[in-house]
Scaffold this motif. Structure first.
Motif, PDB file in Angstrom:
ATOM      1  N   GLN A  74       0.815  -1.216   0.000  1.00 46.16           N
ATOM      2  CA  GLN A  74       0.000   0.000   0.000  1.00 46.16           C
ATOM      3  C   GLN A  74       0.849   1.268   0.000  1.00 46.16           C
ATOM      4  O   GLN A  74       0.351   2.348  -0.283  1.00 46.16           O
ATOM      5  CB  GLN A  74      -0.953   0.003   1.198  1.00 46.16           C
ATOM      6  CG  GLN A  74      -2.032  -1.046   1.038  1.00 46.16           C
ATOM      7  CD  GLN A  74      -3.106  -0.909   2.080  1.00 46.16           C
ATOM      8  OE1 GLN A  74      -3.802   0.089   2.142  1.00 46.16           O
ATOM      9  NE2 GLN A  74      -3.239  -1.912   2.930  1.00 46.16           N
ATOM     10  N   LEU A  99      -2.736  -1.538  -8.084  1.00 43.98           N
ATOM     11  CA  LEU A  99      -2.727  -2.453  -6.932  1.00 43.98           C
ATOM     12  C   LEU A  99      -4.039  -3.214  -6.896  1.00 43.98           C
ATOM     13  O   LEU A  99      -5.117  -2.627  -6.875  1.00 43.98           O
ATOM     14  CB  LEU A  99      -2.546  -1.654  -5.635  1.00 43.98           C
ATOM     15  CG  LEU A  99      -2.735  -2.405  -4.325  1.00 43.98           C
ATOM     16  CD1 LEU A  99      -1.805  -3.606  -4.228  1.00 43.98           C
ATOM     17  CD2 LEU A  99      -2.491  -1.484  -3.132  1.00 43.98           C
ATOM     18  N   PHE A 142      -6.124  -5.720  -4.646  1.00 48.86           N
ATOM     19  CA  PHE A 142      -6.178  -6.234  -3.280  1.00 48.86           C
ATOM     20  C   PHE A 142      -6.608  -7.696  -3.222  1.00 48.86           C
ATOM     21  O   PHE A 142      -7.123  -8.243  -4.187  1.00 48.86           O
ATOM     22  CB  PHE A 142      -7.174  -5.409  -2.460  1.00 48.86           C
ATOM     23  CG  PHE A 142      -6.623  -4.105  -2.001  1.00 48.86           C
ATOM     24  CD1 PHE A 142      -6.008  -4.011  -0.768  1.00 48.86           C
ATOM     25  CD2 PHE A 142      -6.718  -2.980  -2.789  1.00 48.86           C
ATOM     26  CE1 PHE A 142      -5.494  -2.807  -0.328  1.00 48.86           C
ATOM     27  CE2 PHE A 142      -6.204  -1.767  -2.363  1.00 48.86           C
ATOM     28  CZ  PHE A 142      -5.586  -1.687  -1.127  1.00 48.86           C
ATOM     29  N   TYR A 175      -9.068 -10.662  -2.384  1.00 45.41           N
ATOM     30  CA  TYR A 175     -10.517 -10.749  -2.591  1.00 45.41           C
ATOM     31  C   TYR A 175     -11.053  -9.494  -3.302  1.00 45.41           C
ATOM     32  O   TYR A 175     -11.957  -8.816  -2.794  1.00 45.41           O
ATOM     33  CB  TYR A 175     -11.267 -10.956  -1.272  1.00 45.41           C
ATOM     34  CG  TYR A 175     -10.884 -12.230  -0.586  1.00 45.41           C
ATOM     35  CD1 TYR A 175     -11.409 -13.450  -1.013  1.00 45.41           C
ATOM     36  CD2 TYR A 175      -9.967 -12.250   0.454  1.00 45.41           C
ATOM     37  CE1 TYR A 175     -11.032 -14.637  -0.413  1.00 45.41           C
ATOM     38  CE2 TYR A 175      -9.576 -13.442   1.062  1.00 45.41           C
ATOM     39  CZ  TYR A 175     -10.119 -14.626   0.624  1.00 45.41           C
ATOM     40  OH  TYR A 175      -9.745 -15.804   1.206  1.00 45.41           O
ATOM     41  N   TYR A 185     -14.810  -7.946  -3.954  1.00 48.46           N
ATOM     42  CA  TYR A 185     -15.618  -7.136  -3.045  1.00 48.46           C
ATOM     43  C   TYR A 185     -15.643  -5.664  -3.432  1.00 48.46           C
ATOM     44  O   TYR A 185     -16.329  -4.875  -2.817  1.00 48.46           O
ATOM     45  CB  TYR A 185     -15.144  -7.300  -1.594  1.00 48.46           C
ATOM     46  CG  TYR A 185     -15.493  -8.644  -1.046  1.00 48.46           C
ATOM     47  CD1 TYR A 185     -16.835  -9.034  -0.977  1.00 48.46           C
ATOM     48  CD2 TYR A 185     -14.526  -9.550  -0.649  1.00 48.46           C
ATOM     49  CE1 TYR A 185     -17.179 -10.285  -0.515  1.00 48.46           C
ATOM     50  CE2 TYR A 185     -14.858 -10.807  -0.185  1.00 48.46           C
ATOM     51  CZ  TYR A 185     -16.193 -11.169  -0.115  1.00 48.46           C
ATOM     52  OH  TYR A 185     -16.542 -12.398   0.336  1.00 48.46           O
ATOM     53  N   GLN A 186     -14.864  -5.278  -4.450  1.00 50.56           N
ATOM     54  CA  GLN A 186     -14.887  -3.872  -4.845  1.00 50.56           C
ATOM     55  C   GLN A 186     -15.832  -3.624  -6.017  1.00 50.56           C
ATOM     56  O   GLN A 186     -15.996  -2.489  -6.433  1.00 50.56           O
ATOM     57  CB  GLN A 186     -13.466  -3.409  -5.182  1.00 50.56           C
ATOM     58  CG  GLN A 186     -12.960  -3.940  -6.511  1.00 50.56           C
ATOM     59  CD  GLN A 186     -11.441  -3.841  -6.634  1.00 50.56           C
ATOM     60  OE1 GLN A 186     -10.731  -3.922  -5.635  1.00 50.56           O
ATOM     61  NE2 GLN A 186     -10.961  -3.667  -7.839  1.00 50.56           N
ATOM     62  N   GLN A 209     -10.964   1.183  -4.025  1.00 48.29           N
ATOM     63  CA  GLN A 209     -11.478   2.129  -5.019  1.00 48.29           C
ATOM     64  C   GLN A 209     -10.486   3.263  -5.247  1.00 48.29           C
ATOM     65  O   GLN A 209     -10.336   3.747  -6.364  1.00 48.29           O
ATOM     66  CB  GLN A 209     -12.852   2.681  -4.612  1.00 48.29           C
ATOM     67  CG  GLN A 209     -13.899   1.630  -4.297  1.00 48.29           C
ATOM     68  CD  GLN A 209     -14.250   0.703  -5.445  1.00 48.29           C
ATOM     69  OE1 GLN A 209     -13.450   0.453  -6.328  1.00 48.29           O
ATOM     70  NE2 GLN A 209     -15.457   0.152  -5.430  1.00 48.29           N
ATOM     71  N   ALA A 233      -7.374   2.919  -5.168  1.00 48.52           N
ATOM     72  CA  ALA A 233      -6.339   2.347  -6.033  1.00 48.52           C
ATOM     73  C   ALA A 233      -6.782   2.391  -7.490  1.00 48.52           C
ATOM     74  O   ALA A 233      -5.960   2.327  -8.391  1.00 48.52           O
ATOM     75  CB  ALA A 233      -6.030   0.914  -5.614  1.00 48.52           C
ATOM     76  N   PRO A 261     -20.755  -2.004  -2.697  1.00 54.19           N
ATOM     77  CA  PRO A 261     -20.094  -3.237  -2.263  1.00 54.19           C
ATOM     78  C   PRO A 261     -20.344  -3.549  -0.794  1.00 54.19           C
ATOM     79  O   PRO A 261     -20.479  -4.714  -0.414  1.00 54.19           O
ATOM     80  CB  PRO A 261     -18.609  -2.957  -2.490  1.00 54.19           C
ATOM     81  CG  PRO A 261     -18.548  -1.835  -3.434  1.00 54.19           C
ATOM     82  CD  PRO A 261     -19.786  -1.027  -3.230  1.00 54.19           C
TER      83      PRO A 261
END
Lengths: 287, 273, 287
Positions: free
Chosen positions: A52, A88, A90, A92, A95-96, B180, B182, B205
């Motif tokens: 991150q 990047l 993430f 899982y 879930y976005q 988001q 990102a 979400p």
């Protein structure tokens, strides 16, 4: 194709409170442009905190991150632009997903980049194809898809930004073997076709050995080992002291060497092992 | 987001921890009501001392309790400013067309202190009481409502589950926001409309995963024989003891002190009673 | 050779078929299976093979479309026996976060006994027994969300054990965990089977994990396609890879080498056995 560099990169949470905790501590490393790096280490070793920092989602409490030779925090207002350069994905990532259609969801990143409709369309289709998202799925709702399909759509959403550095945080977590294989192949293909620098965070030594060229090993927020795949997996004792393993095939060859057979040390995949052993086993009596 | 400490519990072995949850719940309710009766500096001082004493006894670091006010600092400032300018009285200073008054300053500061003490008092309750005991206490205090067909047991179970999932959802919101960002999402700039729109990629979400969680949790609860139509036993039940009665008596005393000591209107009634 | 006190097997399905309501496709297409008391059975299959649907049939979360399921001798369609069935056959899921109901560990473990209206003293005893059985007794006063994934899953298992079930069915209990968490949970499951005498059915898509069971049942497309000891099943590594399962590298290497060298021992489970098998043939060739 940008190089990635960390200089004394440190992050301390809740500094100055009783809850103070240093998640990554003085990390210094250099990843040349176009490399494919596996990042391994336990949960809590600082892998997630590290990645991150590389796209500016977190700001170092000390030290710096350089992408393509430039300090990413030199101009803080440009940090959003950096996130398009350093993609990047993430853990899982499904879930976005939030849009009404798969197409719109993949287009979210390119849309935020302020690209033209045409350019966005080209990128969405390219990323979808690369990730094995079939054309007929593009107009469906992402929430109707299977788990593996959702994962591929989410990854396409990151690839559609055409990042020069791609960071994947355990992209295969929770998938079955077939799904895992697909995703890693797609990441490999993006690496080959775009020439991007890829960082793969993984718990699977087999996957790292198979896809990566070099390896970073983190332990308790510090850089424990760094080197080529061969250099790192040669050190089984050090790895096992860190409670990390080596690929099974590598272990089989080490055991055979210990039994006195003259075999090479740096064997990581089943294919390599098979190619080496097959000629030697010729003439084995039928059982 | 990580600053939200609501619903956390810090196990301990102090008098405050061991007190019956019903007592603590009643005491906090009482304290909140008292806060709205207080109108003088001396009264606030008394209220603050009472709370600080309780915090000291509970051994919860004062910093932790104070931190619970952090998420509502903006709200506090807003109330104070509103009071400062919109109270009639002796002028203090002027900005543009607005006049700040001495009375407004007093009211503003009092309102801030009042809300801060209220939040800290409630936090002390959740910090020192396990969520189950707290919901049990609510269930038992509300049990007379069962006669009115209020589903008290189910409400208490909802509270339990809600408290369990507060930290889970906070963490999840954090993760979705990062994901988001990102992808270039921008939550910091633009007008009200743009910012509201920027929330969609977080909220959708979050809702989807919450529904999914709810579904899985419901099946898992059924597998553990959850039902609503038969009595349930309890792992922990506390009995009201001496310390509970002492606490309740103390709260009554504080109430009396506030009412009689700081409220002049009531003073004037006393002789006639 | 059934025990006289417990004449029925622990679990039994007879010609079990199942489709989700409103859907044509059959997820289970006639599964006949018996799980003996005290045994440890792994059910292997890729996503969509029907293995998770089968798990939910064992304690009446789902009911057969046709055929029969007997849990500890009780027909799962018998509504009056629902609580008895769920107490005898506990079911544990993949995501530990979505199974833990109460904030504090011991309060969560008490959830099932409380539902069963077990008196307070006995509830406390059961909580202690269950938390000790999974090695989480020292964490009884912790908040669930402060625990690691593996610890959470052990708490979820304790929540089931507190019902004192005779059998526990685990649906991919390690899929969301890191390697360390996976080890913890697998050790716990083995302990429950070996020391506490609980029958275990573990659903998984990892062959490595299935190797620790007494028996492996492989599912594909709603049917049982293989059933045997780990050694028997692992000999079919080629077939398992065909149906989307990933053999551990050691098994896979041996299976490939055996195509031209049938003299190799086929039933190897780990890297040591693989090395020994290869060494045996190499010595023969040399000698």
């Amino acid at each position: 194709m940008s190089s990635v560099e960390a200089r004394g990169l440190t992050h301390t949470y809740s500094k100055g409170t009783p809850f103070e905790r240093t998640a990554i501590d003085s990390l210094t490393f250099q990843i040349p442009a176009g490399d494919f790096v596996g990042i391994i280490g336990h949960t809590g070793s600082g892998k997630s905190t590290l990645v991150q920092h590389l796209n500016g989602l977190m700001k170092p409490t000390a030290g710096s991150v350089l992408i393509g030779g430039k300090d990413i925090w030199a101009k803080p207002d440009e940090i959003r632009a950096l996130r398009f350069e350093v993609g990047l994905c993430f853990q899982y990532p499904e879930y976005q997903l939030f849009e009404e259609t798969v197409y719109k969801d993949i287009a979210f990143g390119p849309g935020n980049m302020g690209l033209s409709e045409q350019e966005i369309d080209a990128r969405v289709r390219e990323a979808a194809a690369l990730c094995g998202v079939a054309d007929e799925l593009l107009e469906r709702s992402p929430f109707e898809l299977s788990g593996g399909q959702k994962r591929r759509v989410a990854i396409a959403g990151v690839l559609a930004m055409r990042p020069k550095v791609l960071i994947m945080d355990e992209p295969t977590a929770g998938l079955d073997p077939r799904g895992r294989e697909d995703i890693l192949e797609q990441v490999g293909r993006y690496h080959r076709e775009s020439g991007a620098t890829v960082l793969l965070v993984s718990h699977s030594m087999e996957d790292v050995a198979r896809y990566a060229k070099s390896v970073l090993v983190l332990e308790k927020g510090r850089l424990a080992m760094q080197g080529s795949v061969a250099e790192v997996f040669r050190e089984e004792e050090r790895l096992s002291a860190l409670h990390l393993g080596i690929p099974q095939v590598t272990s089989i060859f080490r055991r055979l060497r210990a039994m006195g057979f003259d075999l090479p040390e740096d064997v990581f995949t089943v294919e390599q092992g098979e190619a080496l052993l097959r000629p030697l086993l010729e003439g084995g009596r039928d059982a | 987001m990580r600053d939200i400490t609501m619903g956390q519990y810090f196990p301990g072995n102090t008098v405050i921890h061991k007190m019956d949850a019903r007592t603590k719940l009643l005491a906090v309710l009482c304290y909140i009501i008292e806060l709205f009766f207080v109108k003088t500096l001396a009264g606030f001082a008394l209220m603050a001392v009472a709370l600080f004493a309780a915090i000291a006894v509970s051994t919860i670091p004062f910093k932790m309790v104070a931190r619970s006010v952090k998420p509502i600092l903006i709200l506090l400032a807003f109330t104070a400013i509103l009071n400062l300018f919109y109270t009639d009285g002796d002028p203090l200073f002027r900005i543009w067309k607005l006049t700040a008054t001495w009375q407004g300053l007093e009211l503003g500061v009092f309102m801030m202190v009042r809300i801060a003490l209220l939040i800290m008092g409630s936090s002390l309750l959740t910090y020192t009481t396990s969520p189950i005991l707290l919901t049990d206490a609510m269930e038992r205090l509300m049990s007379p409502l069962k006669a009115l067909k209020v589903p008290v047991g189910e409400l208490a179970m909802m509270m339990t589950v809600a408290m369990r999932f507060i930290p889970v959802l906070v963490e999840e919101t954090d993760k979705i926001m990062s994901a988001q960002k990102a992808r270039g999402a921008d939550f910091e700039s633009g007008g009200v409309l743009k910012r509201a729109k920027a929330l969609v990629p977080i909220l959708v979400p979050l809702f989807v995963s919450s529904f999914h969680r709810a579904e899985e949790l419901a099946v898992a609860m059924e597998c553990r024989c959850y039902h609503t139509d038969r009595p349930r036993s309890r792992l922990k039940s506390t009995v009201m003891g001496a310390r509970d009665y002492v606490m309740l008596a103390l709260m009554a005393l504080l109430f009396a002190a506030i009412l009689f000591g700081t409220n002049r209107i009531l003073w004037t009634f006393i002789p006639t009673v | 050779m059934r025990n006289e006190i417990h004449p029925a097997p622990m679990l039994e399905t007879i010609e079990l078929t199942f489709s989700y309501p409103g859907e044509q496709r059959q997820v289970l297409k006639g599964v006949t299976l018996t799980v003996e008391r005290g045994s440890f059975v792994a059910v292997l299959g890729h996503n969509g093979s029907g293995k998770s649907t089968l798990a939910k049939q064992f304690n009446a979360v789902l009911l057969p479309s046709t055929g029969k399921v007997l849990a500890d001798g009780m027909d799962t369609t018998e509504e009056s026996l629902l609580f008895d069935i769920r107490q005898r056959v506990g079911l544990c899921f993949q995501n530990p976060d979505n199974q833990i109901v109460a904030t504090i560990v011991e309060e969560d473990v008490a959830f099932a006994p409380e539902n069963l209206n077990i008196p307070q003293a006995e509830t406390a005893e059961r909580v202690e027994y269950a938390l000790k059985a999974v090695g989480m007794w020292d964490f009884r006063e912790h908040s669930a969300h402060q625990l690691s994934g593996g610890q959470k899953q052990r708490v979820a298992i304790a929540g089931i054990i507190a019902m004192r079930p005779r059998c526990i069915v685990l649906d991919e209990p390690t899929a969301m965990l890191d390697p360390q968490g996976r080890q913890e949970v697998l050790a716990t499951i083995r302990h429950l089977n070996r020391e506490e005498g609980i029958t275990v059915v573990m659903i998984t898509h990892y062959m490595k994990e299935a190797a620790m069971a007494d028996r492996i049942v492989v599912m594909d497309d709603g049917l049982v396609v293989l059933d045997g000891t780990p050694r028997e099943v692992f000999q079919q590594a080629g077939y398992l890879e065909e149906i989307g399962l990933e053999a551990p590298q050691a098994t896979s290497l041996i299976a490939r080498l055996r195509k031209t060298c049938p003299a190799l021992r086929a039933d190897v489970l780990d890297e040591q056995e693989a090395a020994e098998a290869i060494a045996a043939v190499l010595r023969e060739v040399k000698g």
